[in-house]
Design an enzyme around this catalytic site. Structure first.
Site, PDB file in Angstrom:
ATOM      1  N   GLY A  86       0.850  -1.200   0.000  1.00  0.00           N
ATOM      2  CA  GLY A  86       0.000   0.000   0.000  1.00  0.00           C
ATOM      3  C   GLY A  86       0.876   1.237   0.000  1.00  0.00           C
ATOM      4  N   GLY A  88       2.798   3.594   1.414  1.00  0.00           N
ATOM      5  CA  GLY A  88       3.407   3.760   2.734  1.00  0.00           C
ATOM      6  C   GLY A  88       4.016   5.142   2.930  1.00  0.00           C
ATOM      7  N   LYS A 109       4.192  12.188  -2.792  1.00  0.00           N
ATOM      8  CA  LYS A 109       5.068  11.073  -2.433  1.00  0.00           C
ATOM      9  C   LYS A 109       6.148  11.611  -1.490  1.00  0.00           C
ATOM     10  CE  LYS A 109       7.608   7.416  -4.790  1.00  0.00           C
ATOM     11  NZ  LYS A 109       8.139   6.982  -6.067  1.00  0.00           N
ATOM     12  N   ASP A 121       9.404   5.492   7.518  1.00  0.00           N
ATOM     13  CA  ASP A 121       9.064   6.803   8.097  1.00  0.00           C
ATOM     14  C   ASP A 121       8.102   7.606   7.214  1.00  0.00           C
ATOM     15  OD1 ASP A 121      10.693   7.450   5.997  1.00  0.00           O
ATOM     16  OD2 ASP A 121      12.212   8.511   7.171  1.00  0.00           O
ATOM     17  N   GLY A 122       7.770   7.050   6.040  1.00  0.00           N
ATOM     18  CA  GLY A 122       6.832   7.754   5.156  1.00  0.00           C
ATOM     19  C   GLY A 122       7.433   8.944   4.429  1.00  0.00           C
ATOM     20  N   ARG A 179      -2.482  -0.949  -9.708  1.00  0.00           N
ATOM     21  CA  ARG A 179      -1.373  -1.815 -10.125  1.00  0.00           C
ATOM     22  C   ARG A 179      -1.840  -3.260 -10.206  1.00  0.00           C
ATOM     23  NH1 ARG A 179       2.535   1.209  -6.703  1.00  0.00           N
ATOM     24  NH2 ARG A 179       1.407   3.149  -6.441  1.00  0.00           N
ATOM     25  N   ASP A 248       3.719  -4.836  -7.714  1.00  0.00           N
ATOM     26  CA  ASP A 248       3.136  -3.613  -7.142  1.00  0.00           C
ATOM     27  C   ASP A 248       3.661  -2.369  -7.857  1.00  0.00           C
ATOM     28  OD1 ASP A 248       5.508  -4.617  -5.714  1.00  0.00           O
ATOM     29  OD2 ASP A 248       5.414  -2.727  -4.638  1.00  0.00           O
ATOM     30  N   ASP A 258       7.235   4.310 -10.437  1.00  0.00           N
ATOM     31  CA  ASP A 258       8.222   4.072  -9.387  1.00  0.00           C
ATOM     32  C   ASP A 258       9.656   4.138  -9.885  1.00  0.00           C
ATOM     33  OD1 ASP A 258       7.132   4.242  -7.016  1.00  0.00           O
ATOM     34  OD2 ASP A 258       7.002   2.113  -6.568  1.00  0.00           O
TER      35      ASP A 258
END
Ligand code: AMP
Ligand code: MG
Length: 482
Positions: A86, A88, A109, A121-122, A179, A248, A258
């Protein structure tokens, strides 16, 4: 008009996402806002470039029409099944419509933790954010389907990796963030109802002409197969190694998504790997078409519950489609690489000629992009320029005979020029851009942005932007964009 958000994804049932706002940041500051993308999306650049705009792009301020959420998905990472992943470190802000009425997701992002962050930590630091910005925009300008980058903003907070770095947030724009892993998430939970909602949502927004089709799910599958073949061929054509072709990171809208450890090949090596975590070479250059097929097979499994007919029949039609991939890929590859050597059509001689050229590049340690591009000069020159070896001499001889028979010099040069970019967003340049930005310099970034706008031309006085790395500049390893 400033910014108008639509929200269709948050109309889906709650098992598709977690509603969560981005984390507040300390002191957001613009690094880049993409003027030409603003224009395509009908978004007002001048509005984004205000304090309010920058606060929205950093996640500090929630636009009145935005309803942020993190999407859930699962996926195979390096072949290993992970039942839940997911967003993150990402938040979907909403959707905007471009001038033609096409829907695009706007997603931040590096915008903080979500229920899918696991141990992370995102956050993101400036390096990966800038890498994604320049590489994705470059890909777009060489006509490769890709997510795009609307902005890069410093947060004013520190991010801790091996060292302390300035935190940053990217605003990513995609036709869709759905995805293969999103389908796998519901399939693996045997949640056929959600699977159907997901497929219907995608069809409604991306293939509305299929909505009434009796075989709409199979038609969707065929479209994704073709889109992924097109995508991976376009990567191969420019020597792009994605680096993390996990399910993903495989987009149903067939965009490159990505930009982590990705890089372009400098000196050609068919089994080239950059990513520090790809120790087995699963995602090396030459393996990308095989992985495409592997990922498509994963997608196919998730569609079985949605198709009509006996289990045997369903598996059979999906399998037939999957088995057609190698031949379809090969034909597309052959056509695109034929264009690289100046021929617009596939002739019986092409394949051997292309492979011989690639073998020369590999055995003589020659630059992938620049060698193909140098064929423009070889057409006119009676001396060999790319290499002085007998093998190349003999190749050039055969190639010249063929192009003379099938085309003319002018056409050949035109085809080579428009199929081999002069500028490649090389890894050592990306690194240089990042290092300079860390000391507040933008010289290489600004030059790169100009080159990105006109990748098929050479800009005067920018010679250094077009050459491969020196031994010292060579980037041997790349790292995931966290
Ligand atoms: P990626 O390899 O970039 O596709 O990421 C794989 C998964 O790890 C995704 O679910 C990401 O959201 C998550 N992830 C990557 N970096 C971070 C981070 N810094 N914090 C939280 N989650 C992350
Ligand atoms: Mg990912």
């Amino acid at each position: 008009m400033s910014l108008i958000f639509k929200n269709s994804f948050n109309q889906l049932p709650k098992q598709f996402y977690s509603k969560i706002e981005p984390e507040k940041t300390n002191r957001p500051k613009k690094v880049l806002i993409n003027n030409s993308l603003c224009n395509d999306l009908n978004v007002d650049y001048n509005y984004l470039d205000t304090e309010e705009g920058i606060n929205i792009l950093s996640g500090n301020l929630i636009h009145k029409d935005s309803d942020p959420l993190a999407m859930v998905y699962a996926g195979h990472q390096f072949g290993n099944w992970v039942p839940q992943l997911g967003d993150g470190r990402a938040h979907l802000l909403g959707e905007v419509l471009d001038r033609e009425g096409n829907k695009y997701d706007l997603q931040l992002k590096g915008s903080g933790r979500t229920p899918y962050s696991r141990g992370g930590d995102g956050k993101a630091w400036l390096g990966p954010v800038i890498r994604e910005y320049v590489v994705s925009e470059y890909m777009h300008n060489i006509h490769i389907p890709t997510t795009r980058s609307l902005s890069a903003v410093l947060t004013g907070d520190n991010v801790y990796r091996e060292e302390t770095y300035p935190g940053a947030v990217l605003c990513r724009v995609a036709r869709s963030h759905i995805r293969v892993g999103t389908f796998q998430y519901f399939y693996s939970r045997k949640d056929t109802k959600s699977l159907k909602i997901l497929a219907d949502y995608f069809i409604k927004h991306h293939f509305p002409n299929l909505e009434k089709n009796e075989n709409k799910y199979f038609e969707l599958f065929k479209n994704v197969v073709d889109g992924q073949i097109n995508l991976v061929t376009s990567w191969m054509k420019v020597g792009f190694i994605h680096g993390v072709m996990n399910t993903d990171n495989t987009s149903i809208s067939c965009e490159t998504i990505d930009y982590g450890p990705c890089a372009f090949i400098d000196n050609y090596k068919s089994d080239k790997v950059f990513s520090s975590i790809d120790s087995m070479g699963r995602y090396c250059y030459k393996n990308q078409p095989n992985i495409l097929m592997w990922n498509i097979a994963c997608f196919a499994s998730t569609l079985v519950p949605l198709l009509e007919g006996t289990e045997e029949k369903k598996v059979d039609i999906l399998q037939k489609e999957i088995s057609s991939i190698p031949e379809k890929y090969k034909n597309k590859w052959l056509l695109e690489f034929s264009k690289k050597i100046g021929l617009k059509k596939i002739y019986p001689e092409n394949e051997v000629l292309i492979n011989r050229f690639l073998e020369i590049l590999e055995s003589e340690n020659l630059d992938f992009t620049n060698s193909f591009r140098a064929l423009i000069k070889e057409v006119e020159s009676s001396n060999e320029l790319i290499s002085k070896t007998d093998t190349f001499k003999s190749w050039k001889n055969d190639w010249k005979k063929l192009i003379k028979k099938k085309s003319n010099q002018k056409e050949v040069c035109k085809t080579i020029t428009s199929n081999n970019p002069a500028f490649i967003m090389r890894n050592h340049l990306v690194e240089k851009i990042i290092q300079e930005l860390l000391t507040d310099k933008k010289d290489t970034l600004n030059k790169a942005l100009e080159c990105i706008e006109k990748p098929f031309e050479k800009i005067k006085h920018y010679e250094k932007m077009y050459v491969g790395p020196t031994k010292e500049q060579e980037v041997l390893r790349t790292f995931c964009g966290t």
